[in-house]
Design a protein around this motif. Structure first.
Motif, mmCIF file in Angstrom:
data_model
loop_
_atom_site.group_PDB
_atom_site.id
_atom_site.type_symbol
_atom_site.label_atom_id
_atom_site.label_comp_id
_atom_site.label_asym_id
_atom_site.label_seq_id
_atom_site.Cartn_x
_atom_site.Cartn_y
_atom_site.Cartn_z
ATOM 1 N N ASP A 30 0.802 -1.229 0.000
ATOM 2 C CA ASP A 30 0.000 0.000 0.000
ATOM 3 C C ASP A 30 0.831 1.273 0.000
ATOM 4 O O ASP A 30 0.299 2.353 -0.238
ATOM 5 C CB ASP A 30 -0.910 0.050 1.245
ATOM 6 N N THR A 31 2.113 1.169 0.333
ATOM 7 C CA THR A 31 2.931 2.383 0.398
ATOM 8 C C THR A 31 3.849 2.522 -0.815
ATOM 9 O O THR A 31 4.743 3.345 -0.830
ATOM 10 C CB THR A 31 3.782 2.414 1.687
ATOM 11 N N LYS A 32 3.623 1.667 -1.804
ATOM 12 C CA LYS A 32 4.417 1.789 -3.024
ATOM 13 C C LYS A 32 4.133 3.133 -3.669
ATOM 14 O O LYS A 32 3.010 3.636 -3.603
ATOM 15 C CB LYS A 32 4.053 0.659 -3.987
ATOM 16 N N ILE A 34 3.040 6.065 -5.951
ATOM 17 C CA ILE A 34 1.926 6.182 -6.883
ATOM 18 C C ILE A 34 2.455 6.811 -8.168
ATOM 19 O O ILE A 34 3.124 7.849 -8.121
ATOM 20 C CB ILE A 34 0.812 7.065 -6.280
ATOM 21 N N ALA A 48 -5.709 8.148 -3.264
ATOM 22 C CA ALA A 48 -4.587 7.208 -3.229
ATOM 23 C C ALA A 48 -3.445 7.787 -2.405
ATOM 24 O O ALA A 48 -2.821 7.084 -1.605
ATOM 25 C CB ALA A 48 -4.137 6.885 -4.651
ATOM 26 N N ILE A 49 -3.191 9.084 -2.565
ATOM 27 C CA ILE A 49 -2.119 9.740 -1.808
ATOM 28 C C ILE A 49 -2.457 9.752 -0.314
ATOM 29 O O ILE A 49 -1.602 9.462 0.527
ATOM 30 C CB ILE A 49 -1.852 11.162 -2.355
ATOM 31 N N ASN A 51 -4.487 7.638 1.275
ATOM 32 C CA ASN A 51 -4.389 6.259 1.759
ATOM 33 C C ASN A 51 -2.941 5.867 1.973
ATOM 34 O O ASN A 51 -2.615 5.171 2.926
ATOM 35 C CB ASN A 51 -5.019 5.295 0.747
ATOM 36 N N LYS A 52 -2.095 6.353 1.070
ATOM 37 C CA LYS A 52 -0.683 6.004 1.155
ATOM 38 C C LYS A 52 -0.074 6.568 2.431
ATOM 39 O O LYS A 52 0.670 5.888 3.134
ATOM 40 C CB LYS A 52 0.050 6.536 -0.072
ATOM 41 N N SER A 53 -0.414 7.818 2.783
ATOM 42 C CA SER A 53 0.202 8.376 3.986
ATOM 43 C C SER A 53 -0.353 7.717 5.247
ATOM 44 O O SER A 53 0.377 7.546 6.225
ATOM 45 C CB SER A 53 0.097 9.896 4.034
ATOM 46 N N GLU A 56 1.529 4.531 5.454
ATOM 47 C CA GLU A 56 2.911 4.741 5.909
ATOM 48 C C GLU A 56 2.981 4.856 7.427
ATOM 49 O O GLU A 56 3.868 4.280 8.057
ATOM 50 C CB GLU A 56 3.505 5.995 5.260
#
Ligand code: ZN
Length: 112
Positions: A30-32, A34, A48-49, A51-53, A56
């Motif tokens: 999930d932290t790959k 984007i 997506a950004i 969700n990514k943070s 992380e």
């Protein structure tokens, strides 16, 4: 902690390590990064950004938990195992079963 409790705890610990590892693998996924240009719309990309943070932050916490779990596994056969790192008092088995990564007692944990 008696022998039976320790055996039971060890099973719990190994299971928790396994599920925690799966969580970490998923979070790494999930932290790959984007891709800057992709077929996602602008809103989806913002999501997506976001969700990514979140992923992380969760990944950091989960890795810390994993360190503690591995530590517990290393120390499980030592005579000091199951004692609070702060006050050296015994950590109740119920607490360890609920949170195998805990290395302090409820009283010391609530103080920080
Ligand atoms: Zn304590």
């Amino acid at each position: 902690m008696n022998k039976e409790e320790k055996a039971e705890f060890k099973i719990k610990l190994l299971k928790t390590i396994e599920t925690t590892q799966q969580q970490i693998d998923q979070l790494v996924e999930d932290t790959k990064p984007i891709a800057p240009e992709n077929s996602l719309g602008r809103i989806t990309r913002m999501d997506a950004i976001n969700n990514k943070s979140v992923a992380e932050a969760t990944l950091r916490t989960t890795r810390r938990k994993m360190d503690k779990l591995q530590n517990a596994l290393k120390k499980i056969d030592e005579k000091d195992f199951g004692k609070c790192i702060k006050c050296k008092g015994p950590i109740p088995i119920q607490r360890l079963m609920y949170m195998p990564e805990s290395n302090n007692c409820v009283r010391c944990a609530s103080r920080y």
